[in-house]
Scaffold this active site. Structure first.
Site, PDB file in Angstrom:
ATOM      1  N   LYS A 115     -20.466  45.131 -47.192  1.00  0.00           N
ATOM      2  CA  LYS A 115     -20.203  45.877 -45.790  1.00  0.00           C
ATOM      3  C   LYS A 115     -21.018  45.109 -44.947  1.00  0.00           C
ATOM      4  CE  LYS A 115     -17.927  49.850 -46.758  1.00  0.00           C
ATOM      5  NZ  LYS A 115     -17.230  51.209 -46.458  1.00  0.00           N
ATOM      6  N   LYS A 197      -7.851  46.146 -51.281  1.00  0.00           N
ATOM      7  CA  LYS A 197      -7.382  47.529 -51.547  1.00  0.00           C
ATOM      8  C   LYS A 197      -6.834  47.993 -50.100  1.00  0.00           C
ATOM      9  CE  LYS A 197     -11.134  50.354 -50.560  1.00  0.00           C
ATOM     10  NZ  LYS A 197     -12.141  51.534 -51.000  1.00  0.00           N
ATOM     11  N   LYS A 200      -8.620  52.797 -45.052  1.00  0.00           N
ATOM     12  CA  LYS A 200      -8.242  53.432 -44.092  1.00  0.00           C
ATOM     13  C   LYS A 200      -8.910  52.733 -42.571  1.00  0.00           C
ATOM     14  CE  LYS A 200     -11.059  56.949 -45.320  1.00  0.00           C
ATOM     15  NZ  LYS A 200     -12.291  56.541 -45.937  1.00  0.00           N
TER      16      LYS A 200
HETATM   17  N1  AQP Z   1      -6.618  51.919 -51.971  1.00  0.00           N
HETATM   18  C1  AQP Z   1      -7.209  52.897 -52.835  1.00  0.00           C
HETATM   19  N2  AQP Z   1      -6.790  53.240 -54.080  1.00  0.00           N
HETATM   20  C2  AQP Z   1      -7.263  54.188 -54.811  1.00  0.00           C
HETATM   21  N3  AQP Z   1      -8.230  54.952 -54.519  1.00  0.00           N
HETATM   22  C3  AQP Z   1      -8.843  54.791 -53.152  1.00  0.00           C
HETATM   23  N4  AQP Z   1      -9.737  55.151 -52.590  1.00  0.00           N
HETATM   24  C4  AQP Z   1      -9.994  54.527 -51.479  1.00  0.00           C
HETATM   25  N5  AQP Z   1      -8.943  53.527 -51.080  1.00  0.00           N
HETATM   26  C5  AQP Z   1      -8.451  53.470 -52.122  1.00  0.00           C
HETATM   27  C6  AQP Z   1     -10.659  56.421 -53.060  1.00  0.00           C
HETATM   28  O1  AQP Z   1     -10.608  57.448 -51.947  1.00  0.00           O
HETATM   29  C7  AQP Z   1     -11.836  58.226 -52.084  1.00  0.00           C
HETATM   30  C8  AQP Z   1     -12.351  58.171 -50.553  1.00  0.00           C
HETATM   31  O2  AQP Z   1     -12.948  57.188 -50.238  1.00  0.00           O
HETATM   32  P1  AQP Z   1     -14.018  56.809 -48.980  1.00  0.00           P
HETATM   33  O3  AQP Z   1     -13.460  57.581 -47.624  1.00  0.00           O
HETATM   34  O4  AQP Z   1     -15.310  57.469 -49.213  1.00  0.00           O
HETATM   35  O5  AQP Z   1     -14.215  55.143 -48.899  1.00  0.00           O
HETATM   36  P2  AQP Z   1     -13.617  54.101 -49.308  1.00  0.00           P
HETATM   37  O6  AQP Z   1     -13.565  54.150 -50.876  1.00  0.00           O
HETATM   38  O7  AQP Z   1     -14.367  52.896 -48.730  1.00  0.00           O
HETATM   39  O8  AQP Z   1     -12.200  54.290 -48.756  1.00  0.00           O
HETATM   40  P3  AQP Z   1     -11.455  53.379 -47.672  1.00  0.00           P
HETATM   41  O9  AQP Z   1     -10.207  54.123 -47.205  1.00  0.00           O
HETATM   42  O10 AQP Z   1     -11.484  51.953 -47.942  1.00  0.00           O
HETATM   43  O11 AQP Z   1     -12.729  53.466 -46.539  1.00  0.00           O
HETATM   44  P4  AQP Z   1     -13.296  52.727 -45.480  1.00  0.00           P
HETATM   45  O12 AQP Z   1     -12.317  51.931 -44.810  1.00  0.00           O
HETATM   46  O13 AQP Z   1     -13.848  53.595 -44.467  1.00  0.00           O
HETATM   47  O14 AQP Z   1     -14.306  51.869 -46.218  1.00  0.00           O
HETATM   48  C9  AQP Z   1     -12.699  57.340 -52.979  1.00  0.00           C
HETATM   49  O15 AQP Z   1     -12.521  58.233 -54.101  1.00  0.00           O
HETATM   50  C10 AQP Z   1     -11.981  56.221 -53.181  1.00  0.00           C
HETATM   51  O16 AQP Z   1     -12.262  55.669 -54.496  1.00  0.00           O
END
Ligand code: AQP
Length: 334
Positions: A115, A197, A200
């Site tokens: 990050k 991946k 969001k």
């Molecule tokens: N692409 C993905 N495939 C499967 N699982 C996913 N998760 C996120 N992206 C995928 C799962 O969603 C949960 C919540 O995640 P988070 O919001 O705490 O943060 P993250 O994993 O960092 O998800 P994002 O969407 O990528 O958020 P940003 O963009 O803010 O960093 C977790 O259980 C994660 O495994």
């Protein structure tokens, strides 16, 4: 344990609109855990501000995440669904746990390295101590299990180390959490770059299917998904685009990759992409419809938010009182 039930904690950040990745990897399975565990599902809005957020967007995203939890099937009467920022004990315990965490431990966190590379203009202390806030989230509710993807496993291990260290000094204060080893959904990749991946905070909205996207948008995004050379629908690392679409299709239909290969034998990518779009729509359309229904019922949602935050505060304060006492802070005179 709470009334004989094991406690489960999980959360999602409100850094943007939830994606199909969040749904498949987490939300879709969360609903099924209610029968087995006493579940706390937080909207991690405190975590979200390690990256600059527009205030109005953060407020909207947080409410949308909370309503999407409910619309995806989490019963707010059986699960405690709340905003992290509504329970000040999270931040308070995080400070105390900061004092039981070593710089060397935080320096080893790969997510911090990733990050900071991504947000080189804003490497703030919150990004560095993020895992301690996550430890506080989990330990506050005395969670027995935490469903985590591989990327969060290192943070969960740190939470365990912090709990063990604290317990070693002060006695049995925290439950030492275990990773939830049940079924996890597939890792969904970006539709525009299947080496990354689906996330969001991705700046390219075409790479993501958002849970609340309408039918036509989902179909369009699926049809425009990057595919690979050739024309056969095969589940292979040499075909990351098609492999990702197969993962999406299997997650929606419950079929195996082999069954999907057979189903689309001799058919082209076009037909397959349409089928993927339709499968996603048939799963997400009802979620969006329920979200729309909730959006129109502000009073109902507000009442749930109030009630659930009170429940969360009750349990969090209980742990915090114990921690304060053990550390030796003077008792609050009421
Ligand atoms: N692409 C993905 N495939 C499967 N699982 C996913 N998760 C996120 N992206 C995928 C799962 O969603 C949960 C919540 O995640 P988070 O919001 O705490 O943060 P993250 O994993 O960092 O998800 P994002 O969407 O990528 O958020 P940003 O963009 O803010 O960093 C977790 O259980 C994660 O495994």
């Amino acid at each position: 344990m709470l009334n004989g039930e094991k406690i489960l904690f999980s959360a999602m950040q409100s850094t943007g609109k939830l994606t199909l990745g969040n749904y498949v990897g987490a939300l879709k399975n969360w609903g099924k855990l209610t029968e087995e565990y006493r579940c706390f599902y937080s909207v991690a809005d405190l975590h979200s501000i390690t990256v600059r957020q527009d205030p109005a967007a953060l407020r909207k995203n947080a409410r949308d995440v909370l309503m999407t939890y409910i619309a995806s099937g989490l019963d707010p009467k059986k699960n405690c669904i709340y905003y992290q920022s509504h329970v000040s004990a999270h931040a308070e315990l995080a400070w105390m746990l900061d004092c039981f965490t070593y710089m060397g431990e935080l320096n080893r966190m790969t997510q911090f390295k990733d990050k900071s590379a991504k947000h080189a203009d804003n490497i703030n202390a919150g990004l560095f101590t993020y895992p301690v806030l996550m430890a506080a989230d989990i330990l506050l509710y005395q969670a027995d299990v935490v469903p985590v993807g591989n990327d969060q496993l290192q943070h969960l291990e740190l939470a365990r180390d912090i709990a063990l260290r604290f317990n070693h000094v002060y006695g049995d204060v925290f439950t030492v959490p275990e990773p939830y080893l049940g079924k996890h959904g597939a890792r969904i990749k970006s539709l525009q770059d299947p080496t990354q991946k689906m996330s969001k905070s991705d700046e390219n909205p075409n790479g993501c299917i958002y849970i609340l996207d309408d039918h036509d948008t989902i179909m369009r995004k699926c049809k425009r998904a990057i595919t690979d050379s050739g024309s056969e629908v095969l589940y292979s690392d040499d075909k990351p685009g098609i492999k990702n679409l197969i993962d999406i299709y299997t997650s929606m239909t419950g079929k195996t990759p082999e069954e999907v290969e057979k189903e689309f034998e001799g058919k082209g990518y076009g037909e397959f992409k349409t089928a993927v779009g339709e499968a996603v729509c048939s799963e997400l359309d009802p979620v969006r419809q329920e979200y729309e229904r909730l959006s129109k019922d502000k009073a109902y949602v507000d009442a749930l938010i109030k009630e659930n935050a009170e429940t969360a505060r009750y349990y969090a304060e209980k742990t915090l009182r114990k921690v304060r006492k053990k550390i030796g802070f003077p008792e609050i005179v009421r």
